[in-house]
Design an enzyme around this catalytic site. Structure first.
Site, PDB file in Angstrom:
ATOM      1  CG  ASP A  15      -2.043   0.957   1.141  1.00 29.48           C
ATOM      2  OD1 ASP A  15      -2.315   1.465   0.040  1.00 29.48           O
ATOM      3  OD2 ASP A  15      -2.672   1.242   2.183  1.00 29.48           O
ATOM      4  CG  HIS A  32       0.118   1.889  -9.376  1.00 29.82           C
ATOM      5  ND1 HIS A  32      -0.127   1.611  -8.056  1.00 29.82           N
ATOM      6  CD2 HIS A  32      -0.972   2.570  -9.814  1.00 29.82           C
ATOM      7  CE1 HIS A  32      -1.315   2.094  -7.716  1.00 29.82           C
ATOM      8  NE2 HIS A  32      -1.850   2.681  -8.770  1.00 29.82           N
ATOM      9  CG  LEU A 126       9.407 -17.218  -3.005  1.00 28.76           C
ATOM     10  CD1 LEU A 126       9.304 -17.198  -1.473  1.00 28.76           C
ATOM     11  CD2 LEU A 126       9.821 -15.830  -3.500  1.00 28.76           C
TER      12      LEU A 126
HETATM   13  C1  FPP Z   1      -1.798   0.187  -3.354  1.00 29.86           C
HETATM   14  O1  FPP Z   1      -1.400   1.537  -3.397  1.00 29.86           O
HETATM   15  C2  FPP Z   1      -1.250  -0.554  -4.457  1.00 29.86           C
HETATM   16  C3  FPP Z   1      -1.959  -1.095  -5.488  1.00 29.86           C
HETATM   17  C4  FPP Z   1      -3.425  -0.949  -5.617  1.00 29.86           C
HETATM   18  C5  FPP Z   1      -1.305  -1.802  -6.596  1.00 29.86           C
HETATM   19  C6  FPP Z   1      -0.105  -2.640  -6.254  1.00 29.86           C
HETATM   20  C7  FPP Z   1       0.703  -2.787  -7.501  1.00 29.86           C
HETATM   21  C8  FPP Z   1       2.041  -2.818  -7.546  1.00 29.86           C
HETATM   22  C9  FPP Z   1       2.881  -2.866  -6.355  1.00 29.86           C
HETATM   23  C10 FPP Z   1       2.782  -2.788  -8.851  1.00 29.86           C
HETATM   24  C11 FPP Z   1       2.699  -3.950  -9.715  1.00 29.86           C
HETATM   25  C12 FPP Z   1       2.687  -5.273  -9.045  1.00 29.86           C
HETATM   26  C13 FPP Z   1       2.938  -6.400  -9.685  1.00 29.86           C
HETATM   27  C14 FPP Z   1       2.827  -7.700  -8.998  1.00 29.86           C
HETATM   28  C15 FPP Z   1       3.319  -6.367 -11.076  1.00 29.86           C
HETATM   29  P1  FPP Z   1      -2.499   2.655  -3.522  1.00 29.86           P
HETATM   30  O2  FPP Z   1      -2.638   2.997  -4.945  1.00 29.86           O
HETATM   31  O3  FPP Z   1      -3.765   2.229  -2.855  1.00 29.86           O
HETATM   32  O4  FPP Z   1      -1.802   3.821  -2.718  1.00 29.86           O
HETATM   33  P2  FPP Z   1      -2.485   4.956  -1.835  1.00 29.86           P
HETATM   34  O5  FPP Z   1      -3.199   4.254  -0.718  1.00 29.86           O
HETATM   35  O6  FPP Z   1      -1.322   5.774  -1.362  1.00 29.86           O
HETATM   36  O7  FPP Z   1      -3.405   5.708  -2.745  1.00 29.86           O
END
Ligand code: FPP
Length: 238
Positions: A15, A32, A126
């Site tokens: 997050d 992201h 893993l």
């Molecule tokens: C949460 O941050 C994150 C996500 C919804 C997406 C997670 C994706 C990645 C880490 C990148 C790609 C992953 C793979 C496996 C290829 P948020 O957008 O909710 O952040 P915020 O709470 O600060 O708005």
């Protein structure tokens, strides 16, 4: 350095990508993209530490309600991650599984997911579970439906429906429950992630935003885990 017990199964709620991007006055997809590098850190850190299973929450069912541009950036990133990393993951002995409702992915996304699962099938070091279009309540409802079907068919009796029967129908059945859950960005909630499986999991919440997560952050979480006393609802023998 890590002389205590190593968590066999680590789960992570990744997050803070959006906040990381806003802090830099960048559009959210940049966060992201930076988060993809942190995924690599988590995988390599887990292998180094001797973790056997790493389960990452990459995209929730609720995330389908985000703006279309952000959804498509995330889906593109997933395909890019698979294309770029598949050979490396295979070389590292990582076996990838995607957990969630993959019928909602684009045909391109679905075939990328099938490709990475197929090509890494021999990985022994893993197990990397990517939860995509995943919701824990959805997973439990899916398990209930599968069991109901078996009862209707007569292949299972009503008395057979117990905790073990439900556990066996969850997407995570082959890997067991996480020992340690890490959540980044300081939020103190489970966000519909592995609600059944986390019953006795140790929780570690760090203020680090996901794109800043690295092997050190993982190590700190494991060291903290090693100081916990796990009782599973029992009392400690004295
Ligand atoms: C949460 O941050 C994150 C996500 C919804 C997406 C997670 C994706 C990645 C880490 C990148 C790609 C992953 C793979 C496996 C290829 P948020 O957008 O909710 O952040 P915020 O709470 O600060 O708005």
């Amino acid at each position: 350095m890590l002389s205590g017990p190593i968590p066999r199964h680590v789960a992570i709620i990744m997050d803070g990508n959006g906040r990381w991007a806003s802090e830099r006055r960048l559009p959210r997809p940049f966060g992201h993209r930076a988060g993809m590098k942190a995924v690599r850190e988590a995988v390599e850190g887990a292998i180094d530490a001797g973790v056997a299973v790493l389960t990452l929450f990459a995209f929730s069912e609720e995330n389908w309600n985000r703006p279309a541009t952000e959804i498509s950036a995330l889906m593109d990133l997933l395909e890019e991650y698979i294309a770029k990393e598949v050979a490396e993951l295979k070389g590292q002995g990582v076996r990838v599984h995607v957990l969630g409702d993959r019928t909602r992915l684009t045909p391109g996304g679905r075939s990328a997911v099938e490709q990475v699962e197929r090509e890494t099938a021999g990985g022994q070091k893993l197990s990397l579970n990517l939860c995509i279009s995943y919701s824990s309540r959805g997973e439990i409802a899916h398990a209930a439906r599968l069991l109901a079907e078996e009862v209707l068919k007569g292949t299972k009796q009503l008395e057979d429906i117990d905790e073990e029967a439900i556990r066996a129908k969850l997407y995570t059945a082959p890997w067991g429950d996480p020992d340690l859950l890490i959540r980044t960005s300081g939020e103190q909630r489970l966000s519909n992630f592995l609600l059944w499986q986390l019953a006795y999991t140790e929780l570690y919440i760090t203020p680090v935003l996901w794109p800043d997560f690295n092997r050190r952050t993982l190590l700190e979480a494991i060291l903290d885990y090693q100081r916990r006393e796990r009782r599973f609802g029992k009392v400690t023998a004295s």
